[in-house]
Design a protein around this motif. Structure first.
Motif, short mmCIF file in Angstrom:
data_model
loop_
_atom_site.label_atom_id
_atom_site.label_comp_id
_atom_site.label_asym_id
_atom_site.label_seq_id
_atom_site.Cartn_x
_atom_site.Cartn_y
_atom_site.Cartn_z
N ASN A 1 95.71 62.97 20.03
CA ASN A 1 94.95 62.42 18.88
C ASN A 1 93.42 61.99 19.00
O ASN A 1 92.74 61.70 18.33
CB ASN A 1 95.90 61.06 18.51
N ILE B 1 98.15 56.87 12.99
CA ILE B 1 97.32 58.02 13.35
C ILE B 1 96.21 58.06 12.40
O ILE B 1 96.29 57.54 11.28
CB ILE B 1 98.36 59.28 13.09
N TYR C 1 103.78 59.64 15.04
CA TYR C 1 102.92 58.13 15.39
C TYR C 1 103.26 57.56 14.19
O TYR C 1 102.71 57.80 13.15
CB TYR C 1 101.60 58.58 15.84
N GLU D 1 90.62 62.73 16.53
CA GLU D 1 90.05 61.85 15.69
C GLU D 1 88.31 61.59 16.17
O GLU D 1 87.80 61.34 15.53
CB GLU D 1 90.73 60.40 16.10
N ASN E 1 102.10 65.56 15.15
CA ASN E 1 101.59 64.35 15.32
C ASN E 1 101.76 63.24 14.13
O ASN E 1 102.36 62.10 14.52
CB ASN E 1 100.37 63.97 16.10
#
Length: 334
Positions: A85, A118, A115, A89, A111
């Motif tokens: 992540n 996120i 998560y 990101e 994901n």
């Protein structure tokens, strides 16, 4: 006449002014094209995992070939963390100017289901370019395990509830979820043991600490070939050239377990279409190269080059499929 001429000149000036504003706005929306032919400087390729893993290997292969094609360096930056992540990101926040590219695996798709917090949406925040390669997941066992195929393995685990454990390389990876799907589909009582990477998972099965393992094919192919683990099945519909004698799950009469680890290229949403088209065309030509196909085959990958629309559809279908498995298994990461 002078008044008429003045009015005409004023009208022309207003038209020029409006045109300049429109051109400026278009340039601002398409920064990669405003500076001239693309690309005109280095391109950053983010890999959201550690160096040496399957995603990194494919990313570097693409970077090397397309640096030659584009005449500009594509440099790889590995940004591991938070299951991928962190790198994703970081790429999301980059300018959509064609100078930041993200190499993604199936975790990019899964994901958001796992998560609780996120910072990205795989479709809204990114523009898919193309899948590059897919690696079928594989089931392997320690040589002492008596099961020689999938049906025997299912029967063995059923007859010994709670006795057998399986290793997986990363929580939420498709090998992990393939193991969970295996449990769910056949109502098996197995202990899941997570590892930080496929080599550790394979080593655990080699040492018979976890007699069963689910991983992508590339990290296991050498151990399967040398017999330190026994390959039970490729979770695929077709065999692969690198292991021509290894049967698929479908061939063994066990359907619905097909899964692979995908590797593809995306860019931040808003990247100019001309840049997306240029990257897509270059990847298609790269994958058509017999030398590249051979290299991917040797590593245990299947070469893929699909359209942005096809890649987008694959993201949607994979997300829906694995979301159901994640929820049934109760997998949750804070």
């Amino acid at each position: 006449m002078r008044a008429g001429s003045a009015r005409a000149r004023a009208a022309v000036l207003r038209a020029v002014f409006v045109f300049a504003i429109l051109v400026g706005a278009a340039s601002a929306r398409s920064p990669a094209l405003a500076a001239g032919p693309y690309p005109d400087h280095k391109i950053r390729m983010i890999v959201p995992f550690a160096a040496g893993g399957p995603t990194d290997v494919i990313g570097r292969m693409v970077a090397e070939r397309l640096s030659e094609v584009f005449g500009q360096q594509i440099y790889v930056e590995d940004l591991p963390g938070a299951g991928g992540n962190l790198g994703v990101e970081t790429a999301k926040r980059a300018d959509p100017d064609g100078y930041t590219v993200l190499v993604v695996s199936t975790g990019f798709i899964i994901n958001p289901s796992m998560y609780s917090k996120i910072g990205y949406d795989p479709l809204k925040d990114f523009a898919p370019i193309s899948l590059v390669a897919a690696s079928p997941n594989v089931v392997m066992v320690h040589p002492s395990v008596p099961a020689k195929d999938l049906k025997e393995l299912i029967a063995l685990v059923k007859a010994n509830p709670g006795k057998y454990s399986f290793a997986q390389p990363a929580t939420g990876s498709t090998p992990h979820l393939a193991g969970e799907l295996f449990k769910q589909k056949f109502n098996l009582d197995m202990v899941m043991v997570p590892f930080n990477g496929a080599p550790l998972a394979v080593n655990s099965t080699m040492g018979n600490h976890t007699p069963i393992a689910f991983t992508a094919l590339p990290p296991a192919i050498g151990n399967i070939k040398d017999g330190s683990v026994r390959g039970i099945a490729l979770l695929a519909k077709q065999r692969v050239p690198s292991l021509p004698d290894m049967p698929t799950s479908d061939e063994q009469g066990v359907s619905g377990l097909e899964s692979d680890t995908l590797t593809g290229i995306v860019m931040p949403a808003g990247t100019p279409q001309a840049v997306i088209d240029k990257w897509h065309d270059a990847i298609v030509k790269m994958i058509a190269d017999p030398e590249i196909k051979k290299k991917l085959d040797t590593l245990g990958f299947v070469a893929v080059a699909n359209s942005p629309a096809e890649f987008s559809a694959r993201i949607k279908s994979e997300a829906a499929r694995w979301d159901a498995v994640v929820k049934a298994a109760g997998i949750h990461v804070d």
